[in-house]
Design an enzyme around this catalytic site. Structure first.
Site, PDB file in Angstrom:
ATOM      1  N   ASP A  97      42.622  35.178  -1.354  1.00 18.74           N
ATOM      2  CA  ASP A  97      42.415  33.968  -0.555  1.00 18.74           C
ATOM      3  C   ASP A  97      41.873  34.361   0.819  1.00 18.74           C
ATOM      4  O   ASP A  97      42.337  35.334   1.432  1.00 18.74           O
ATOM      5  CB  ASP A  97      43.729  33.196  -0.408  1.00 18.74           C
ATOM      6  CG  ASP A  97      43.539  31.852   0.280  1.00 18.74           C
ATOM      7  OD1 ASP A  97      43.120  30.904  -0.403  1.00 18.74           O
ATOM      8  OD2 ASP A  97      43.791  31.775   1.507  1.00 18.74           O
ATOM      9  N   ASN A 105      35.961  26.813   9.260  1.00 23.57           N
ATOM     10  CA  ASN A 105      35.097  25.648   9.066  1.00 23.57           C
ATOM     11  C   ASN A 105      35.170  24.706  10.263  1.00 23.57           C
ATOM     12  O   ASN A 105      34.145  24.166  10.714  1.00 23.57           O
ATOM     13  CB  ASN A 105      35.503  24.896   7.796  1.00 23.57           C
ATOM     14  CG  ASN A 105      34.908  25.509   6.541  1.00 23.57           C
ATOM     15  OD1 ASN A 105      33.814  26.056   6.569  1.00 23.57           O
ATOM     16  ND2 ASN A 105      35.626  25.430   5.437  1.00 23.57           N
ATOM     17  N   ASP A 114      30.283  28.512   4.529  1.00 23.31           N
ATOM     18  CA  ASP A 114      29.555  28.772   3.276  1.00 23.31           C
ATOM     19  C   ASP A 114      29.016  30.203   3.245  1.00 23.31           C
ATOM     20  O   ASP A 114      29.076  30.883   2.212  1.00 23.31           O
ATOM     21  CB  ASP A 114      28.394  27.786   3.130  1.00 23.31           C
ATOM     22  CG  ASP A 114      28.882  26.361   2.862  1.00 23.31           C
ATOM     23  OD1 ASP A 114      30.066  26.194   2.536  1.00 23.31           O
ATOM     24  OD2 ASP A 114      28.062  25.432   2.977  1.00 23.31           O
ATOM     25  N   GLU A 140      38.431  28.401  -1.459  1.00 22.85           N
ATOM     26  CA  GLU A 140      38.278  29.734  -0.864  1.00 22.85           C
ATOM     27  C   GLU A 140      39.086  30.781  -1.605  1.00 22.85           C
ATOM     28  O   GLU A 140      39.354  31.865  -1.071  1.00 22.85           O
ATOM     29  CB  GLU A 140      38.683  29.700   0.618  1.00 22.85           C
ATOM     30  CG  GLU A 140      40.147  29.476   0.879  1.00 22.85           C
ATOM     31  CD  GLU A 140      40.546  28.004   0.993  1.00 22.85           C
ATOM     32  OE1 GLU A 140      41.579  27.740   1.613  1.00 22.85           O
ATOM     33  OE2 GLU A 140      39.822  27.141   0.465  1.00 22.85           O
TER      34      GLU A 140
END
Length: 215
Positions: A97, A105, A114, A140
């Site tokens: 993770d 973000n 991204d 993710e």
């Protein structure tokens, strides 16, 4: 008279040969025309078969790949887990993770997020190569399955992944990952091993992140 007869016969023979040659030319041209036509059909069909095979291969890859990162998708990961479990082969499962991904973000924008997703997928794929499967599990999270490794080897590979990601993401935003590792020598089913890897990931996240926890 005999000479005249001979010359006359020769002329008739030459005339016949000339006529025969004259008739052969169109036949030869016709033969080559048919041959060329059949050859063009064969070439066209070969090209269509090749293009069809390429389309099938593209569809197969699209069905097995995560469209965003290019690595294997959830379907491939589940199939690999089932294959390893039924084949009685020794393997390790790693749940991965990205640490603080939501904050990345929020602070740097989804385009940066991204790029990080794609970069981490690239790093893990280059590290694992033919040793196993690297798949996007969702969001993710990633799943790594490595076969024919001992418990210590799987922990070492996971630590290598963690370090490579930490060292290899500085060009955007330096990012870390947490990893939970479970090994098949525990005698559990694939679902149980997956659950143990998830528990390891949870423990790594709760103990400060950027860690590998092995069960």
């Amino acid at each position: 008279m005999g000479l005249v007869a001979y010359v006359g016969g020769s002329r008739e023979a030459l005339a016949g040969a000339y006529l025969n040659d004259w008739r052969i030319a169109p036949l030869t041209l016709g033969f080559y025309g048919v041959f060329s036509w059949l050859l063009s059909i064969w070439v066209h069909e070969r090209r269509e078969l090749r293009e069809s095979a390429e389309r099938v291969e593209r569809l197969r890859k699209a069905a097995n790949a995560d469209t965003f990162t290019g690595i294997a998708n959830l379907r491939v990961a589940e199939r690999a887990l089932h294959l390893f479990a039924t084949g009685q082969r020794r393997y390790a499962v790693m749940m991965v993770d990205i640490d603080h991904f939501k904050a990345i973000n929020d602070q740097h924008g989804h385009d940066t997020g991204d790029q990080i997703l794609q970069r981490i997928a690239e790093i893990m794929k280059s590290r694992i190569r033919v040793q196993g499967t690297v798949a996007r599990w969702g969001g993710e999270e990633f799943l790594v399955i490595v076969e024919s490794v001992t418990r210590n080897e799987s922990a070492s590979i996971a630590e290598s992944l963690r370090n490579r990601v930490e060292q290899g993401t500085g060009e955007t935003v330096k990012t870390t990952i947490s990893i939970g590792v479970a090994h098949s020598d525990s005698g559990q089913t694939a679902d149980q091993i997956l659950k143990r890897a998830d528990e390891g990931l949870y423990a790594a996240k709760n103990s400060g992140r950027n860690k590998v926890v092995t069960f």
